[in-house]
Design a protein around this motif. Structure first.
Motif, mmCIF file in Angstrom:
data_model
loop_
_atom_site.group_PDB
_atom_site.id
_atom_site.type_symbol
_atom_site.label_atom_id
_atom_site.label_comp_id
_atom_site.label_asym_id
_atom_site.label_seq_id
_atom_site.Cartn_x
_atom_site.Cartn_y
_atom_site.Cartn_z
ATOM 1 N N GLY A 1 0.819 -1.205 0.000
ATOM 2 C CA GLY A 1 0.000 0.000 0.000
ATOM 3 C C GLY A 1 0.849 1.249 0.000
ATOM 4 O O GLY A 1 2.045 1.214 0.306
ATOM 5 N N LEU A 2 0.230 2.365 -0.339
ATOM 6 C CA LEU A 2 0.939 3.638 -0.314
ATOM 7 C C LEU A 2 1.363 3.986 1.103
ATOM 8 O O LEU A 2 2.392 4.623 1.319
ATOM 9 C CB LEU A 2 0.053 4.747 -0.884
ATOM 10 C CG LEU A 2 -0.401 4.558 -2.339
ATOM 11 C CD1 LEU A 2 -1.247 5.750 -2.778
ATOM 12 C CD2 LEU A 2 0.791 4.376 -3.263
ATOM 13 N N THR B 1 -2.730 -0.888 -2.016
ATOM 14 C CA THR B 1 -2.944 -0.257 -3.320
ATOM 15 C C THR B 1 -2.651 -1.193 -4.478
ATOM 16 O O THR B 1 -3.336 -1.162 -5.511
ATOM 17 C CB THR B 1 -2.062 0.998 -3.432
ATOM 18 O OG1 THR B 1 -2.166 1.763 -2.215
ATOM 19 C CG2 THR B 1 -2.478 1.856 -4.605
ATOM 20 N N ALA B 2 -1.646 -2.039 -4.328
ATOM 21 C CA ALA B 2 -1.255 -2.943 -5.418
ATOM 22 C C ALA B 2 -2.347 -3.952 -5.743
ATOM 23 O O ALA B 2 -2.312 -4.579 -6.807
ATOM 24 C CB ALA B 2 0.038 -3.668 -5.059
ATOM 25 N N SER B 3 -3.313 -4.108 -4.861
ATOM 26 C CA SER B 3 -4.394 -5.069 -5.089
ATOM 27 C C SER B 3 -5.563 -4.459 -5.862
ATOM 28 O O SER B 3 -6.574 -5.122 -6.073
ATOM 29 C CB SER B 3 -4.912 -5.612 -3.746
ATOM 30 O OG SER B 3 -3.890 -6.276 -3.035
ATOM 31 N N SER C 1 -0.392 0.234 -12.707
ATOM 32 C CA SER C 1 0.400 0.832 -11.635
ATOM 33 C C SER C 1 1.195 -0.238 -10.903
ATOM 34 O O SER C 1 0.810 -1.408 -10.867
ATOM 35 C CB SER C 1 -0.509 1.572 -10.655
ATOM 36 O OG SER C 1 -1.312 0.676 -9.911
ATOM 37 N N GLN C 2 2.303 0.198 -10.339
ATOM 38 C CA GLN C 2 3.152 -0.685 -9.547
ATOM 39 C C GLN C 2 3.515 0.034 -8.253
ATOM 40 O O GLN C 2 3.941 1.192 -8.276
ATOM 41 C CB GLN C 2 4.421 -1.070 -10.303
ATOM 42 C CG GLN C 2 5.330 -2.014 -9.524
ATOM 43 C CD GLN C 2 6.528 -2.472 -10.349
ATOM 44 O OE1 GLN C 2 6.655 -2.130 -11.523
ATOM 45 N NE2 GLN C 2 7.396 -3.253 -9.726
ATOM 46 N N VAL C 3 3.332 -0.648 -7.132
ATOM 47 C CA VAL C 3 3.651 -0.091 -5.822
ATOM 48 C C VAL C 3 4.835 -0.852 -5.240
ATOM 49 O O VAL C 3 4.802 -2.087 -5.137
ATOM 50 C CB VAL C 3 2.446 -0.177 -4.866
ATOM 51 C CG1 VAL C 3 2.805 0.409 -3.501
ATOM 52 C CG2 VAL C 3 1.245 0.556 -5.456
ATOM 53 N N TRP D 1 5.060 4.760 -6.148
ATOM 54 C CA TRP D 1 3.893 4.414 -6.975
ATOM 55 C C TRP D 1 4.184 4.886 -8.387
ATOM 56 O O TRP D 1 4.284 6.086 -8.645
ATOM 57 C CB TRP D 1 2.630 5.076 -6.421
ATOM 58 C CG TRP D 1 1.357 4.516 -7.006
ATOM 59 C CD1 TRP D 1 1.215 3.378 -7.733
ATOM 60 C CD2 TRP D 1 0.045 5.065 -6.883
ATOM 61 N NE1 TRP D 1 -0.102 3.168 -8.062
ATOM 62 C CE2 TRP D 1 -0.841 4.191 -7.551
ATOM 63 C CE3 TRP D 1 -0.468 6.203 -6.261
ATOM 64 C CZ2 TRP D 1 -2.211 4.433 -7.628
ATOM 65 C CZ3 TRP D 1 -1.824 6.441 -6.328
ATOM 66 C CH2 TRP D 1 -2.689 5.560 -7.007
ATOM 67 N N THR D 2 4.336 3.933 -9.299
ATOM 68 C CA THR D 2 4.616 4.221 -10.702
ATOM 69 C C THR D 2 3.391 3.891 -11.531
ATOM 70 O O THR D 2 2.846 2.791 -11.413
ATOM 71 C CB THR D 2 5.817 3.397 -11.202
ATOM 72 O OG1 THR D 2 6.945 3.650 -10.348
ATOM 73 C CG2 THR D 2 6.175 3.756 -12.636
#
Length: 275
Positions: A59-60, A88-90, A136-138, A153-154
């Protein structure tokens, strides 16, 4: 020359800062080159004596409770809103964008001259640019003790893979503040753009993040130039994020960017758990 000229401008209009002392709250990742790749992630991890993580549910923020304080209680957030920021990655996103006609020409110019070239802050200019959504990638950045100090976060356009944003997300307390803010730093060559967003819980367990007007050292947006002498300037960019669950149980976010009081661009995100 454009990049050098912009740095000189902010040095002239900004103020000298001590990023190791009084203005340590502005210490954030920078890029070593004009092309903002993912190199800054490893540099930032090494700077803190730690490493990068590949947690597929990252997550962020490690927990929204890190923002708790007078006027904010993470336990009041809707579970989906909280889950998005903690895992976030989920989640995957669909995006819609709408520019103000007044600012569209300037946004297009900045996108062509800077955003796409340096692969940073490349705001989508047309609705079709984001018609296929964003990937996105975290990547959590951990210190020597294994604690998450930030998360990278990209985001890339799904249609062509073109980078849009690459930023470091964390919680950070400003001087004299009564509770932490959400801190976002976008690395640039020999500097960065930083935004401090004040969180609050609104009706239905929604999350409101705001970077309002204010003075130096308060929530808002800052440009930092890190060269032989470090400089920083507060810029009149103001953002509002409203993350909420709608009447149909769908997690959404409204994002508005203003220059002074004038609306520049609005974005809307539909967020769904990744299959």
């Amino acid at each position: 020359m454009l990049d050098l000229g912009s740095r000189k401008f902010w040095q002239l209009t900004g103020r000298r800062v001590d990023l190791e002392g009084r203005e340590r709250w502005l210490d954030a990742p920078v890029s070593k080159s004009s092309l903002v790749s993912t190199e800054w992630l490893e540099t930032e991890a090494a700077r803190h004596g730690g490493a990068l993580d590949d947690d597929p549910r990252a997550g962020l923020l490690s927990s929204m409770s890190v923002l708790d304080g007078p006027g904010f209680d993470a336990d009041r957030l809707h579970p989906d809103v909280r889950d998005f920021y903690e895992h976030t990655a989920s989640w995957q996103m669909e995006v819609w964008t709408g520019w103000s006609p007044l600012f569209w020409p300037g946004g297009e110019l900045i996108s062509r001259l800077w955003g796409r070239r340096v692969e940073q802050l490349a705001l989508p200019m047309r609705p079709l640019d984001v018609a296929h959504g964003m990937d996105s990638q975290v990547t959590p950045i951990r210190d020597r003790h294994g604690d998450q100090i930030a998360a990278a976060w990209t985001r890339n356009l799904r249609s062509n893979g073109r980078p849009v944003f690459s930023g470091a997300y964390s919680a950070r307390t400003l001087p004299g503040a009564d509770r932490p803010s959400v801190h976002v730093a976008f690395p640039l060559e020999s500097g960065n753009l930083q935004v401090f967003l004040r969180p609050s819980v609104v009706d239905g367990g929604g999350l409101l993040l705001e970077s309002p007007k204010g003075g130096f050292g308060e929530d808002g947006a800052y440009i930092v130039v890190r060269e032989r002498r470090d400089h920083a300037a507060r810029v009149p960019l103001h953002e509002v994020f409203h993350a909420y669950v709608d009447a149909h149980g769908v997690l959404r976010t409204d994002h508005e960017l203003r220059l002074w009081n004038a609306p520049v661009v609005r974005l809307h995100y539909k967020l769904e758990r990744a299959s």
